[in-house]
Enzyme design. Structure first.
Site, PDB file in Angstrom:
ATOM      1  N   LYS A  68     -29.980   7.695  77.239  1.00  0.00           N
ATOM      2  CA  LYS A  68     -29.749   7.470  78.665  1.00  0.00           C
ATOM      3  C   LYS A  68     -30.720   8.229  79.569  1.00  0.00           C
ATOM      4  CE  LYS A  68     -24.871   6.136  78.547  1.00  0.00           C
ATOM      5  NZ  LYS A  68     -23.550   6.321  79.180  1.00  0.00           N
ATOM      6  N   ASP A 105     -22.360   3.286  85.104  1.00  0.00           N
ATOM      7  CA  ASP A 105     -21.263   4.173  84.720  1.00  0.00           C
ATOM      8  C   ASP A 105     -20.516   4.694  85.946  1.00  0.00           C
ATOM      9  OD1 ASP A 105     -21.475   4.052  81.945  1.00  0.00           O
ATOM     10  OD2 ASP A 105     -22.957   5.662  81.858  1.00  0.00           O
TER      11      ASP A 105
END
Length: 285
Positions: A68, A105
């Site tokens: 990420k 997210d």
């Protein structure tokens, strides 16, 4: 003829529920497209992106650990939210082959809280347990929603750096995680008009991990207890919270919420969220 497709990448990747979620929505919508899982190690990441950049059928990918943050310098541009969070979980290929990084997210985490967030509050406080990579989106999202944050981790110095990086405004706190392991006799004041959250942003409580050591006496009356762990769905923390009468949110809520944002970016259509109950049944089977 090859159909449009998207993927989820990570190392490991077999545990990902993303193919089931996106596959469910593709099937319900009758779209001629695919969603796959692809194992990509750290030393394969650059080559993977260059190969997919040239693939006209590839719409993009979801990004899981450990990529990420490592993926950021390999992309052409970042959405402002992804830049602020410092993590990318969704990459979208543009028509000209450019790769843009997004962070869904944050929206996924906040989605099941929307009804509460739409209400005015005198004060909002969140106790966030864990300061690893998953916490970054949660910190940024809650700070933007006006929460005072209590970020607890094994390394308070790391927690302080995260707060300085992602939530510099406000009077936040960074106690050690061990502070919440023992009972407290703290007398919480009147919580009317206050929105309290307790969030497990760590892998503790996940299958194969020790449980999160959190004594429920640290949860203010009426606090919502939110655990982002997805395996198992009913973690020891959530079971203890329910037994103590707290409303709870499990990790599937965030997982589905962040996937919905990514799905629309990949395939240009919103997923059928009226099917969430059926999707949840499939995810828990």
């Amino acid at each position: 003829m090859t159909r449009p497709y998207a993927e989820v990448i990570g190392d490991p990747i077999t545990q990902s529920k993303s193919p089931l979620i996106h596959g469910f929505w593709l099937d319900r919508l009758g779209l001629e497209a695919d969603y796959r899982a692809e194992h990509v190690s750290a030393d394969q990441l650059s080559g993977y992106l260059e190969a997919r950049r040239a693939d006209l059928h590839w719409r993009g990918c979801n990004v899981t650990m450990p990529h990420k943050q490592a993926i950021i310098p390999l992309l052409d541009q970042l959405h402002p939210l992804a830049k602020k969070v410092g993590a990318v979980n969704t990459v979208v290929r543009g028509d000209n082959g450019t790769l843009t990084g997004f962070n869904t997210d944050v929206g996924g985490f906040l989605e099941p809280l929307q009804q509460e967030l739409a209400q005015p509050h005198l004060f909002r406080m969140a106790r966030i347990l864990g300061n690893g990579g998953a916490a970054r989106a949660i910190i940024a999202g809650l700070a933007h929603q006006g929460f005072t944050l209590v970020l607890a981790g094994r390394d308070p110095d790391k927690a302080a750096r995260l707060i300085a990086d992602l939530a510099s405004d406000g009077e936040h706190h960074t106690p050690p995680l061990s502070h919440f392991a023992e009972p407290t006799d703290f007398a919480f004041d009147d919580r009317e008009g206050i929105l309290d959250l307790v969030v497990n942003a760590s892998p503790l409580g996940m299958t194969g991990q020790p449980p999160l050591a959190f004594d429920m006496s640290h949860a203010p009356p009426g606090a919502i207890v939110y655990d982002i762990v997805t395996h198992p769905v009913q973690t020891p923390l959530l079971a203890a919270a329910e037994a103590a009468g707290h409303p709870t949110i499990d990790g599937l809520a965030m997982l589905v919420g962040q996937a919905a944002e990514a799905f629309e970016k990949f395939f240009g259509i919103a997923p059928p969220r009226d099917e969430d109950d059926a999707l949840r049944e499939r995810l828990m089977a």
